[in-house]
Design a protein around this motif. Structure first.
Motif, PDB file in Angstrom:
ATOM      1  N   ILE A  27      49.072  51.466  26.702  1.00 44.14           N
ATOM      2  CA  ILE A  27      47.925  52.313  26.334  1.00 44.14           C
ATOM      3  C   ILE A  27      46.892  52.346  27.463  1.00 44.14           C
ATOM      4  N   PRO A  28      46.345  51.201  27.908  1.00 43.76           N
ATOM      5  CA  PRO A  28      45.393  51.282  29.029  1.00 43.76           C
ATOM      6  C   PRO A  28      46.075  51.664  30.345  1.00 43.76           C
ATOM      7  N   ALA A  29      47.330  51.277  30.504  1.00 37.75           N
ATOM      8  CA  ALA A  29      48.024  51.631  31.744  1.00 37.75           C
ATOM      9  C   ALA A  29      48.149  53.147  31.881  1.00 37.75           C
ATOM     10  N   THR A  30      48.459  53.818  30.786  1.00 36.99           N
ATOM     11  CA  THR A  30      48.546  55.273  30.799  1.00 36.99           C
ATOM     12  C   THR A  30      47.170  55.896  30.960  1.00 36.99           C
ATOM     13  N   ALA A  31      46.179  55.331  30.269  1.00 37.14           N
ATOM     14  CA  ALA A  31      44.817  55.870  30.333  1.00 37.14           C
ATOM     15  C   ALA A  31      44.236  55.789  31.747  1.00 37.14           C
ATOM     16  N   ALA A  32      44.700  54.845  32.539  1.00 40.82           N
ATOM     17  CA  ALA A  32      44.191  54.697  33.899  1.00 40.82           C
ATOM     18  C   ALA A  32      44.513  55.920  34.765  1.00 40.82           C
ATOM     19  N   ASN A  33      45.469  56.726  34.328  1.00 42.55           N
ATOM     20  CA  ASN A  33      45.837  57.937  35.059  1.00 42.55           C
ATOM     21  C   ASN A  33      45.308  59.205  34.403  1.00 42.55           C
ATOM     22  N   SER A  34      44.374  59.033  33.480  1.00 42.58           N
ATOM     23  CA  SER A  34      43.830  60.181  32.752  1.00 42.58           C
ATOM     24  C   SER A  34      42.985  61.070  33.664  1.00 42.58           C
ATOM     25  N   ASP A  35      42.907  62.338  33.301  1.00 43.12           N
ATOM     26  CA  ASP A  35      42.020  63.264  34.021  1.00 43.12           C
ATOM     27  C   ASP A  35      40.562  63.061  33.632  1.00 43.12           C
ATOM     28  N   ASN A  36      40.335  62.341  32.529  1.00 38.51           N
ATOM     29  CA  ASN A  36      38.978  62.115  32.031  1.00 38.51           C
ATOM     30  C   ASN A  36      38.399  60.860  32.682  1.00 38.51           C
ATOM     31  N   GLU A  37      37.255  61.012  33.336  1.00 42.18           N
ATOM     32  CA  GLU A  37      36.670  59.896  34.071  1.00 42.18           C
ATOM     33  C   GLU A  37      36.304  58.731  33.171  1.00 42.18           C
ATOM     34  N   ARG A  38      35.728  59.020  32.009  1.00 46.62           N
ATOM     35  CA  ARG A  38      35.327  57.940  31.097  1.00 46.62           C
ATOM     36  C   ARG A  38      36.543  57.181  30.586  1.00 46.62           C
ATOM     37  N   THR A  39      37.624  57.910  30.310  1.00 42.62           N
ATOM     38  CA  THR A  39      38.845  57.258  29.854  1.00 42.62           C
ATOM     39  C   THR A  39      39.407  56.353  30.948  1.00 42.62           C
ATOM     40  N   ARG A  40      39.380  56.831  32.183  1.00 35.56           N
ATOM     41  CA  ARG A  40      39.860  56.001  33.295  1.00 35.56           C
ATOM     42  C   ARG A  40      39.006  54.742  33.448  1.00 35.56           C
ATOM     43  N   GLU A  41      37.682  54.901  33.352  1.00 34.14           N
ATOM     44  CA  GLU A  41      36.803  53.738  33.498  1.00 34.14           C
ATOM     45  C   GLU A  41      37.072  52.710  32.408  1.00 34.14           C
ATOM     46  N   TRP A  42      37.290  53.205  31.180  1.00 37.52           N
ATOM     47  CA  TRP A  42      37.618  52.295  30.067  1.00 37.52           C
ATOM     48  C   TRP A  42      38.894  51.532  30.375  1.00 37.52           C
ATOM     49  N   ALA A  43      39.900  52.241  30.849  1.00 36.41           N
ATOM     50  CA  ALA A  43      41.179  51.607  31.152  1.00 36.41           C
ATOM     51  C   ALA A  43      41.045  50.595  32.289  1.00 36.41           C
ATOM     52  N   TYR A  44      40.294  50.932  33.327  1.00 38.83           N
ATOM     53  CA  TYR A  44      40.121  50.008  34.454  1.00 38.83           C
ATOM     54  C   TYR A  44      39.460  48.709  34.008  1.00 38.83           C
ATOM     55  N   ARG A  45      38.452  48.821  33.138  1.00 39.15           N
ATOM     56  CA  ARG A  45      37.771  47.607  32.646  1.00 39.15           C
ATOM     57  C   ARG A  45      38.747  46.703  31.903  1.00 39.15           C
ATOM     58  N   ILE A  46      39.577  47.316  31.074  1.00 37.53           N
ATOM     59  CA  ILE A  46      40.530  46.528  30.287  1.00 37.53           C
ATOM     60  C   ILE A  46      41.580  45.897  31.195  1.00 37.53           C
ATOM     61  N   LEU A  47      42.147  46.683  32.093  1.00 36.70           N
ATOM     62  CA  LEU A  47      43.186  46.151  32.972  1.00 36.70           C
ATOM     63  C   LEU A  47      42.630  45.059  33.876  1.00 36.70           C
ATOM     64  N   ASP A  48      41.389  45.216  34.313  1.00 35.76           N
ATOM     65  CA  ASP A  48      40.763  44.183  35.139  1.00 35.76           C
ATOM     66  C   ASP A  48      40.611  42.886  34.356  1.00 35.76           C
ATOM     67  N   GLU A  49      40.159  42.996  33.099  1.00 38.73           N
ATOM     68  CA  GLU A  49      39.983  41.780  32.305  1.00 38.73           C
ATOM     69  C   GLU A  49      41.324  41.137  31.982  1.00 38.73           C
ATOM     70  N   LEU A  50      42.324  41.960  31.682  1.00 36.61           N
ATOM     71  CA  LEU A  50      43.656  41.402  31.429  1.00 36.61           C
ATOM     72  C   LEU A  50      44.184  40.682  32.666  1.00 36.61           C
ATOM     73  N   GLY A  51      43.912  41.251  33.835  1.00 33.80           N
ATOM     74  CA  GLY A  51      44.340  40.603  35.084  1.00 33.80           C
ATOM     75  C   GLY A  51      43.668  39.256  35.276  1.00 33.80           C
ATOM     76  N   ARG A  52      42.363  39.196  34.979  1.00 34.68           N
ATOM     77  CA  ARG A  52      41.645  37.924  35.112  1.00 34.68           C
ATOM     78  C   ARG A  52      42.164  36.894  34.121  1.00 34.68           C
ATOM     79  N   ARG A  53      42.438  37.330  32.905  1.00 33.15           N
ATOM     80  CA  ARG A  53      42.971  36.377  31.904  1.00 33.15           C
ATOM     81  C   ARG A  53      44.317  35.859  32.344  1.00 33.15           C
ATOM     82  N   GLY A  54      45.164  36.730  32.891  1.00 32.79           N
ATOM     83  CA  GLY A  54      46.464  36.285  33.365  1.00 32.79           C
ATOM     84  C   GLY A  54      46.337  35.286  34.496  1.00 32.79           C
TER      85      GLY A  54
END
Length: 366
Positions: free
Chosen positions: A334-361
């Motif tokens: 879900i966030p991985a796909t959203a990171a490629n969205s044409d919508n800037e807000r959707t991309r920003e949301w996805a980047y925040r989530i993926l960044d936090e998941l990366g830190r947790r990992g």
């Protein structure tokens, strides 16, 4: 369905009732775009409207006008003069005790007749507000369609409509009809009224439809959680999908609405509900809404945005369960796909989530 666009500026001669009725026919069964704005009087309202000098503190000025109007014999009452006087200041859209008392001093039938007349025929907001206040105090079942129609202009008239409908027969049915067609602050007032009815027939709606994804849901989420048996419904062995999803929307709202209303910290069944919500959500396909709800709850269990996590016996198992589900391939997509969205807000949301998941990992590997 695509989001409806706003309506054009209505004619100055259009009554608020006809304006609401026309929009209701154009957008049947859904909230009106922009809660029905612009209104018929939009181009002639005083730019000072709403200032302290023009306000009506707790209805004192309006109650005086009501007393003056009904103090003269019927044949000498001047509705046009009342209208002119009422538009000279900012009347608040609530039935203050002082206004209710003034209406109560009038003969009920006469007050009701004036309320109906002002509500149905006024082309300015303030006389329409006064008419609705009168119907909120002395309206009858006959007035329900009129009240509901004006109530569709919900950010202005939602509170008065909720006060009017709550005291009339079939309150639950009539309030739900209007709540299904409102958003924003109007919906807040209507959901408040439904929660306060104490009528069990409201429970199916409160359990599945009260939240509509708007930020202002935080104003009533705790009231809904307390008024409806969420903890019992979500613990059923096979709850319907609408109930599961609404529970996710509701309790994830409780995770962030501090300062608006009660939160998950205040909700006595929070641990129980989060346990069963996780269990049922495992059987559902992921989508962006479900991901956002699960994400908010996982962060709550980590102590964010709060300073510390809750002190629950099952905290660690719940935390593991929520984060484990979010990192499974179907949910992570879900966030991985959203990171490629044409919508800037959707991309920003996805980047925040993926960044936090990366830190947790990284923390787990470290």
């Amino acid at each position: 369905m695509s989001a409806p666009s706003g309506s054009a500026q209505p004619s100055r001669k259009t009554t608020f009732y006809n304006h609401a009725l026309a929009l209701a026919r154009r957008y049947p069964g859904i909230p009106l775009p922009h809660a029905g704005r612009p209104y018929p009087d939009a181009d002639r309202r005083d730019p000072r409207h709403g200032s302290d000098d023009e306000s009506d503190f707790q209805g004192t000025r309006t109650s005086r006008l009501i007393d003056e109007y009904f103090s003269v014999p019927t044949e000498h009452r001047d509705i046009d003069r009342l209208r002119r006087e009422i538009i000279e200041y900012d009347i608040e859209t609530v039935l203050w005790p002082s206004i209710a008392a003034a209406i109560g001093r009038a003969e009920p039938g006469q007050a009701r007749e004036l309320g109906r007349y002002l509500t149905r025929t006024s082309t300015d907001q303030n006389p329409t507000v006064l008419g609705m206040a009168m119907l909120a105090a002395v309206g009858t079942e006959q007035d329900v369609p009129l009240i509901q129609t004006i109530g569709l202009l919900s950010n202005t008239f939602g509170l008065l409509a909720s006060q009017a409908l709550a005291r009339l027969p079939d309150a639950a049915t009539n309030l739900i009809w209007l709540a299904d067609r409102t958003s924003g602050w109007g919906r807040v007032y209507l959901v408040y009224a439904l929660c306060e009815l104490g009528d069990r027939t409201t429970e199916p709606w409160l359990l599945r439809k009260a939240c509509d994804g708007d930020y202002l849901n935080g104003e009533f989420a705790y009231k809904v959680a307390c008024a409806a048996p969420v903890h019992e419904a979500i613990a059923a062995p096979d709850p319907d999908e609408a109930l599961i999803d609404h529970t996710g929307d509701l309790i994830s709202t409780l995770a962030w609405c501090d300062g608006m209303g009660g939160t998950l910290w205040d909700y006595e069944h929070a641990e129980h509900v989060l346990t069963h919500y996780l269990s049922h959500t495992r059987g559902l396909a992921p989508n962006p809404d479900r991901y956002r709800w699960m994400w908010s709850l996982a962060r709550f269990l980590d102590g964010r945005p709060n300073v510390t996590p809750p002190d629950w016996a099952t905290l660690q198992s719940l935390r593991t369960g929520y984060w484990s589900l979010l990192t499974t391939p179907p949910w992570h997509s879900i966030p991985a796909t959203a990171a490629n969205s044409d919508n800037e807000r959707t991309r920003e949301w996805a980047y925040r989530i993926l960044d936090e998941l990366g830190r947790r990992g990284a923390e787990r590997r470290g």
